[in-house]
Motif scaffolding. Structure first.
Motif, PDB file in Angstrom:
ATOM      1  N   LEU A   1       1.660   4.955  -5.841  1.00 17.80           N
ATOM      2  CA  LEU A   1       1.475   4.145  -5.007  1.00 17.80           C
ATOM      3  C   LEU A   1       0.346   2.998  -5.301  1.00 17.80           C
ATOM      4  O   LEU A   1      -0.914   3.431  -6.313  1.00 17.80           O
ATOM      5  CB  LEU A   1       0.646   5.261  -4.041  1.00 17.80           C
ATOM      6  CG  LEU A   1       1.542   5.706  -3.049  1.00 17.80           C
ATOM      7  CD1 LEU A   1       0.860   6.858  -2.362  1.00 17.80           C
ATOM      8  CD2 LEU A   1       2.132   4.741  -2.381  1.00 17.80           C
ATOM      9  N   GLU A   2       0.122   2.228  -5.372  1.00 14.85           N
ATOM     10  CA  GLU A   2      -0.706   1.549  -5.578  1.00 14.85           C
ATOM     11  C   GLU A   2      -1.483   0.803  -4.486  1.00 14.85           C
ATOM     12  O   GLU A   2      -3.163   0.525  -4.253  1.00 14.85           O
ATOM     13  CB  GLU A   2      -0.174  -0.325  -5.848  1.00 14.85           C
ATOM     14  CG  GLU A   2       0.388  -0.230  -6.549  1.00 14.85           C
ATOM     15  CD  GLU A   2       1.668  -1.233  -7.186  1.00 14.85           C
ATOM     16  OE1 GLU A   2       1.582  -2.437  -6.503  1.00 14.85           O
ATOM     17  OE2 GLU A   2       2.248  -0.873  -8.401  1.00 14.85           O
ATOM     18  N   GLU A   3      -1.350   0.849  -2.810  1.00 17.64           N
ATOM     19  CA  GLU A   3      -1.798   0.930  -1.737  1.00 17.64           C
ATOM     20  C   GLU A   3      -1.144   1.917  -0.690  1.00 17.64           C
ATOM     21  O   GLU A   3      -0.774   2.159   0.018  1.00 17.64           O
ATOM     22  CB  GLU A   3      -1.129  -0.580  -1.277  1.00 17.64           C
ATOM     23  CG  GLU A   3      -2.535  -1.151  -0.086  1.00 17.64           C
ATOM     24  CD  GLU A   3      -2.003  -2.563   0.681  1.00 17.64           C
ATOM     25  OE1 GLU A   3      -2.658  -3.022   1.935  1.00 17.64           O
ATOM     26  OE2 GLU A   3      -1.209  -3.663  -0.688  1.00 17.64           O
TER      27      GLU A   3
ATOM     28  N   THR B   1       7.828  -0.107   0.434  1.00 17.66           N
ATOM     29  CA  THR B   1       6.784  -0.212   1.219  1.00 17.66           C
ATOM     30  C   THR B   1       7.454   0.940   2.707  1.00 17.66           C
ATOM     31  O   THR B   1       8.697   0.243   2.445  1.00 17.66           O
ATOM     32  CB  THR B   1       7.085  -1.488   1.749  1.00 17.66           C
ATOM     33  OG1 THR B   1       6.376  -2.721   0.775  1.00 17.66           O
ATOM     34  CG2 THR B   1       5.676  -1.905   2.368  1.00 17.66           C
TER      35      THR B   1
ATOM     36  N   ASN C   1       1.638   1.760   4.875  1.00 20.53           N
ATOM     37  CA  ASN C   1       1.441   1.959   5.735  1.00 20.53           C
ATOM     38  C   ASN C   1       0.764   3.231   6.930  1.00 20.53           C
ATOM     39  O   ASN C   1       2.008   3.437   7.638  1.00 20.53           O
ATOM     40  CB  ASN C   1       1.173   0.539   6.434  1.00 20.53           C
ATOM     41  CG  ASN C   1       0.157   0.428   7.188  1.00 20.53           C
ATOM     42  OD1 ASN C   1      -0.500   0.464   7.942  1.00 20.53           O
ATOM     43  ND2 ASN C   1       0.960  -0.863   7.574  1.00 20.53           N
TER      44      ASN C   1
ATOM     45  N   ASP D   1      -2.775   1.961   3.543  1.00 19.08           N
ATOM     46  CA  ASP D   1      -3.516   2.061   4.898  1.00 19.08           C
ATOM     47  C   ASP D   1      -3.675   3.653   5.636  1.00 19.08           C
ATOM     48  O   ASP D   1      -3.046   3.592   5.887  1.00 19.08           O
ATOM     49  CB  ASP D   1      -2.820   1.008   5.248  1.00 19.08           C
ATOM     50  CG  ASP D   1      -4.381  -0.087   6.583  1.00 19.08           C
ATOM     51  OD1 ASP D   1      -5.534   1.176   6.496  1.00 19.08           O
ATOM     52  OD2 ASP D   1      -4.079  -0.361   6.688  1.00 19.08           O
TER      53      ASP D   1
ATOM     54  N   ASP E   1       6.394   1.534   6.394  1.00 19.77           N
ATOM     55  CA  ASP E   1       4.850   0.853   7.339  1.00 19.77           C
ATOM     56  C   ASP E   1       5.449   1.976   8.323  1.00 19.77           C
ATOM     57  O   ASP E   1       6.298   1.768   9.062  1.00 19.77           O
ATOM     58  CB  ASP E   1       5.550   0.258   7.729  1.00 19.77           C
ATOM     59  CG  ASP E   1       4.293  -0.656   8.814  1.00 19.77           C
ATOM     60  OD1 ASP E   1       3.574  -0.071   9.212  1.00 19.77           O
ATOM     61  OD2 ASP E   1       3.985  -1.855   8.869  1.00 19.77           O
TER      62      ASP E   1
ATOM     63  N   ARG F   1       5.517   2.307  -3.222  1.00 17.10           N
ATOM     64  CA  ARG F   1       4.089   1.427  -3.669  1.00 17.10           C
ATOM     65  C   ARG F   1       3.285   0.853  -2.834  1.00 17.10           C
ATOM     66  O   ARG F   1       2.319   0.936  -2.577  1.00 17.10           O
ATOM     67  CB  ARG F   1       4.718  -0.053  -4.688  1.00 17.10           C
ATOM     68  CG  ARG F   1       5.744   0.170  -5.660  1.00 17.10           C
ATOM     69  CD  ARG F   1       4.783   0.047  -6.895  1.00 17.10           C
ATOM     70  NE  ARG F   1       5.889   0.293  -7.938  1.00 17.10           N
ATOM     71  CZ  ARG F   1       6.110   0.933  -8.726  1.00 17.10           C
ATOM     72  NH1 ARG F   1       5.803   2.720  -8.127  1.00 17.10           N
ATOM     73  NH2 ARG F   1       7.226   0.480  -9.758  1.00 17.10           N
ATOM     74  N   THR F   2       3.280   0.887  -1.636  1.00 15.12           N
ATOM     75  CA  THR F   2       2.607   0.254  -0.484  1.00 15.12           C
ATOM     76  C   THR F   2       3.289   1.792   1.327  1.00 15.12           C
ATOM     77  O   THR F   2       4.410   1.865   0.668  1.00 15.12           O
ATOM     78  CB  THR F   2       2.910  -0.769   0.386  1.00 15.12           C
ATOM     79  OG1 THR F   2       2.831  -1.562  -1.334  1.00 15.12           O
ATOM     80  CG2 THR F   2       1.530  -0.742   1.166  1.00 15.12           C
TER      81      THR F   2
END
Length: 67
Positions: A51-53, A3, A30, A55, A5, A27-28
């Motif tokens: 990548l799964e997500e 992750t 932001n 934002d 962010d 994977r995530t």
């Protein structure tokens, strides 16, 4: 690292592009309110980056990403 962010930051497109090209476990991601990004950060999403997500809410300079 799975992750990352960077929400509400001034991260540049080249940094995100480099991250995507060198992270095999991310994977995530932001990037909410990252107003300094452009389409350039995502022009060549690598196949090995699972990548799964992502934002990108309010990342106003990112127009479209080709799948």
């Amino acid at each position: 690292m799975t992750t990352f962010d960077m929400s509400e930051s001034y991260v540049e497109s080249r940094i995100i592009s480099n991250l995507l090209n060198n992270s095999k476990s991310l994977r995530t991601l932001n990037l909410r309110l990252c107003t300094n990004l452009s389409d350039q950060a995502f022009t060549s999403l690598p196949i090995h980056c699972p990548l799964e997500e992502i934002d990108m809410s309010f990342a106003q300079e990112v127009n479209r990403i080709k799948a």
